[in-house]
Design a protein around this motif. Sequence first.
Motif, PDB file in Angstrom:
ATOM      1  N   SER A 114       0.832  -1.208   0.000  1.00  0.00           N
ATOM      2  CA  SER A 114       0.000   0.000   0.000  1.00  0.00           C
ATOM      3  C   SER A 114       0.867   1.258   0.000  1.00  0.00           C
TER       4      SER A 114
ATOM      5  N   TYR B  18      -3.191   0.128  -3.545  1.00  0.00           N
ATOM      6  CA  TYR B  18      -2.797  -1.157  -2.985  1.00  0.00           C
ATOM      7  C   TYR B  18      -2.485  -2.092  -4.150  1.00  0.00           C
TER       8      TYR B  18
ATOM      9  N   ARG C 246      -7.293   2.214  -3.976  1.00  0.00           N
ATOM     10  CA  ARG C 246      -8.045   1.589  -2.883  1.00  0.00           C
ATOM     11  C   ARG C 246      -8.935   2.580  -2.149  1.00  0.00           C
TER      12      ARG C 246
ATOM     13  N   SER D 277      -3.614  -4.068   3.836  1.00  0.00           N
ATOM     14  CA  SER D 277      -4.319  -3.992   2.563  1.00  0.00           C
ATOM     15  C   SER D 277      -5.182  -2.760   2.427  1.00  0.00           C
TER      16      SER D 277
ATOM     17  N   GLN E  83      -8.100  -2.082   4.294  1.00  0.00           N
ATOM     18  CA  GLN E  83      -9.519  -2.274   4.539  1.00  0.00           C
ATOM     19  C   GLN E  83     -10.036  -1.284   5.563  1.00  0.00           C
TER      20      GLN E  83
END
Lengths: 106, 116
Positions: free
Chosen positions: B31, B50, B55, B97, B99
């Motif tokens: 990332s 990412y 992202r 990641s 999220q």
Amino acid sequence: DAKTTQPTSMDCAEGRAANLPCNHSTISGNEYVYWYRQIHSQGPQYIIHGLKNNETNEMASLIITEDRKSSTLILPHATLRDTAVYYCIVPYKLTFGKGTLLTVNP
Amino acid sequence: DSGVTQTPKHLITATGQRVTLRCSPRSGDLSVYWYQQSLDQGLQFLIQYYNGEERAKGNILERFSAQQFPDLHSELNLSSLELGDSALYFCASSVDSGQGVKETQYFGPGTRLLVL
């Protein structure tokens, strides 16, 4: 969206513990609390993060209340080099506020 | 040293011009994030990539664009520059990641952009 609230500034005497508070009353159950600091115009530096339990590393301790609505970053023995802006953030949407300017005085 | 590198360190240009800022993430981090910090302002999140894909998007102007290349380095392109674009631009990288719930970011030293 979880947002954080921090005092604008704080002072601390060198060698004493610095306790920096942060409110994050809208935090979700699975969101972590992160602390970073920025010395002058350098890139922010990661300090510590936590979810529910208190955490400690070589830089600081993080105390999170049981309801997770607030936390406190503790620098156990502040030095002049700890003078910086300290940011408390919840990563969702990666929002950094104005942070707390901690001034460590000799 | 965070392991994140940014070039150039300083950039002086004129209004209306276009510049490209470069960021190399820490080894193993997928990332990359870009932030803008104007004088006496907090860090404003611009955009996150990412593994080559966009992202998350923050307060990024349409005049600004970014991309992440197969070798994971990233570039932030700023065009039609205005005086108000003068700022510090930071890049950060993370192994996470993106999220949202857990993202430990490591920041580079920044690029100081001055638009005259």
